[in-house]
Design a protein around this motif. Structure first.
Motif, PDB file in Angstrom:
ATOM      1  N   GLU A 169       2.206  34.818  32.268  1.00  0.00           N
ATOM      2  CA  GLU A 169       2.558  34.926  30.851  1.00  0.00           C
ATOM      3  C   GLU A 169       2.335  36.347  30.360  1.00  0.00           C
ATOM      4  O   GLU A 169       1.612  37.123  30.969  1.00  0.00           O
ATOM      5  CB  GLU A 169       1.722  33.966  29.994  1.00  0.00           C
ATOM      6  CG  GLU A 169       2.221  32.558  29.993  1.00  0.00           C
ATOM      7  CD  GLU A 169       1.561  31.710  28.913  1.00  0.00           C
ATOM      8  OE1 GLU A 169       2.048  30.596  28.718  1.00  0.00           O
ATOM      9  OE2 GLU A 169       0.580  32.137  28.284  1.00  0.00           O
ATOM     10  N   GLU A 170       2.957  36.640  29.216  1.00  0.00           N
ATOM     11  CA  GLU A 170       2.782  37.924  28.550  1.00  0.00           C
ATOM     12  C   GLU A 170       2.492  37.665  27.080  1.00  0.00           C
ATOM     13  O   GLU A 170       2.912  36.648  26.524  1.00  0.00           O
ATOM     14  CB  GLU A 170       4.056  38.770  28.651  1.00  0.00           C
ATOM     15  CG  GLU A 170       4.423  39.156  30.057  1.00  0.00           C
ATOM     16  CD  GLU A 170       5.683  39.997  30.112  1.00  0.00           C
ATOM     17  OE1 GLU A 170       5.751  40.851  30.997  1.00  0.00           O
ATOM     18  OE2 GLU A 170       6.584  39.806  29.263  1.00  0.00           O
ATOM     19  N   VAL A 171       1.773  38.591  26.473  1.00  0.00           N
ATOM     20  CA  VAL A 171       1.542  38.542  25.037  1.00  0.00           C
ATOM     21  C   VAL A 171       1.773  39.964  24.511  1.00  0.00           C
ATOM     22  O   VAL A 171       1.401  40.936  25.151  1.00  0.00           O
ATOM     23  CB  VAL A 171       0.132  38.029  24.672  1.00  0.00           C
ATOM     24  CG1 VAL A 171      -0.965  38.933  25.210  1.00  0.00           C
ATOM     25  CG2 VAL A 171      -0.005  37.829  23.171  1.00  0.00           C
ATOM     26  N   THR A 172       2.436  40.041  23.361  1.00  0.00           N
ATOM     27  CA  THR A 172       2.676  41.335  22.736  1.00  0.00           C
ATOM     28  C   THR A 172       1.770  41.453  21.523  1.00  0.00           C
ATOM     29  O   THR A 172       1.744  40.559  20.667  1.00  0.00           O
ATOM     30  CB  THR A 172       4.151  41.478  22.314  1.00  0.00           C
ATOM     31  OG1 THR A 172       4.976  41.328  23.476  1.00  0.00           O
ATOM     32  CG2 THR A 172       4.405  42.845  21.697  1.00  0.00           C
ATOM     33  N   VAL A 173       1.023  42.558  21.460  1.00  0.00           N
ATOM     34  CA  VAL A 173       0.154  42.847  20.327  1.00  0.00           C
ATOM     35  C   VAL A 173       0.910  43.827  19.433  1.00  0.00           C
ATOM     36  O   VAL A 173       1.248  44.931  19.865  1.00  0.00           O
ATOM     37  CB  VAL A 173      -1.188  43.454  20.786  1.00  0.00           C
ATOM     38  CG1 VAL A 173      -2.056  43.777  19.584  1.00  0.00           C
ATOM     39  CG2 VAL A 173      -1.909  42.506  21.739  1.00  0.00           C
ATOM     40  N   PHE A 174       1.187  43.392  18.196  1.00  0.00           N
ATOM     41  CA  PHE A 174       1.871  44.239  17.227  1.00  0.00           C
ATOM     42  C   PHE A 174       0.811  44.885  16.341  1.00  0.00           C
ATOM     43  O   PHE A 174       0.026  44.191  15.699  1.00  0.00           O
ATOM     44  CB  PHE A 174       2.854  43.420  16.391  1.00  0.00           C
ATOM     45  CG  PHE A 174       4.040  42.954  17.183  1.00  0.00           C
ATOM     46  CD1 PHE A 174       5.139  43.784  17.355  1.00  0.00           C
ATOM     47  CD2 PHE A 174       4.046  41.696  17.765  1.00  0.00           C
ATOM     48  CE1 PHE A 174       6.236  43.366  18.095  1.00  0.00           C
ATOM     49  CE2 PHE A 174       5.139  41.270  18.504  1.00  0.00           C
ATOM     50  CZ  PHE A 174       6.237  42.107  18.676  1.00  0.00           C
ATOM     51  N   LEU A 175       0.807  46.201  16.323  1.00  0.00           N
ATOM     52  CA  LEU A 175      -0.194  46.960  15.594  1.00  0.00           C
ATOM     53  C   LEU A 175       0.370  47.422  14.252  1.00  0.00           C
ATOM     54  O   LEU A 175       1.546  47.745  14.132  1.00  0.00           O
ATOM     55  CB  LEU A 175      -0.628  48.159  16.432  1.00  0.00           C
ATOM     56  CG  LEU A 175      -1.100  47.794  17.846  1.00  0.00           C
ATOM     57  CD1 LEU A 175      -1.126  49.014  18.727  1.00  0.00           C
ATOM     58  CD2 LEU A 175      -2.453  47.113  17.789  1.00  0.00           C
ATOM     59  N   ASN A 176      -0.492  47.465  13.246  1.00  0.00           N
ATOM     60  CA  ASN A 176      -0.121  47.931  11.923  1.00  0.00           C
ATOM     61  C   ASN A 176       0.992  47.068  11.316  1.00  0.00           C
ATOM     62  O   ASN A 176       1.873  47.571  10.630  1.00  0.00           O
ATOM     63  CB  ASN A 176       0.304  49.401  11.974  1.00  0.00           C
ATOM     64  CG  ASN A 176       0.021  50.110  10.674  1.00  0.00           C
ATOM     65  OD1 ASN A 176      -0.801  49.674   9.878  1.00  0.00           O
ATOM     66  ND2 ASN A 176       0.719  51.199  10.450  1.00  0.00           N
TER      67      ASN A 176
END
Length: 134
Positions: A92-99
């Motif tokens: 699996e992958e997870v994307t961390v969206f910053l700001n």
């Protein structure tokens, strides 16, 4: 390994002599944890996108990885994100969206503050023991 024994003393009421029995307890093997988390997990930063301020984390291993307390840091060591209670399953992958704001899900995590900008394109991933993972 422990070669432990336990001595049990019993009294035979029919005579005045004491009898000592020796019982061997089971031996236990201690397995030390890996010296480095990356020896156990195959987690990588698979993409850093400075335009939309996001970092994608991938689990290329075969075990679920608890990311709670892991951090994303800039090259200079500034923490830009600390993972909440989150488990990244194999493949699996997870994307961390910053700001950015948004609803956290299995595939996306959001943080409203960020040190990531166009001049910062090197992000590092650290486990809870401060070992650099990627």
């Amino acid at each position: 390994m422990c070669g432990c024994t336990e001595k049990v003393q019993t009294i035979d009421n029919s005579s005045s002599s004491a009898v000592t029995n020796t019982t061997v307890l089971p031996q236990h093997t201690y397995v030390s944890p890996p010296s480095h988390t990356s020896d156990l997990y195959n987690v990588t930063i698979s993409n850093v996108n400075t335009k939309n301020e996001s970092v994608r984390i991938s689990n290329r291993g075969t075990v679920e990885v608890p990311l709670y307390g892991w951090t994303l840091k800039t090259k200079s060591g500034n923490i830009i994100y600390t993972f909440p209670e989150y488990f990244l399953k194999p493949e699996e992958e997870v994307t961390v969206f910053l700001n950015q704001t948004g609803q956290n899900s299995r595939e996306e995590l959001y943080v409203t503050e960020s040190a990531l900008n166009e001049s910062v394109n090197t992000i590092k991933l650290y486990d809870t023991l401060r070992n650099q993972i990627d």
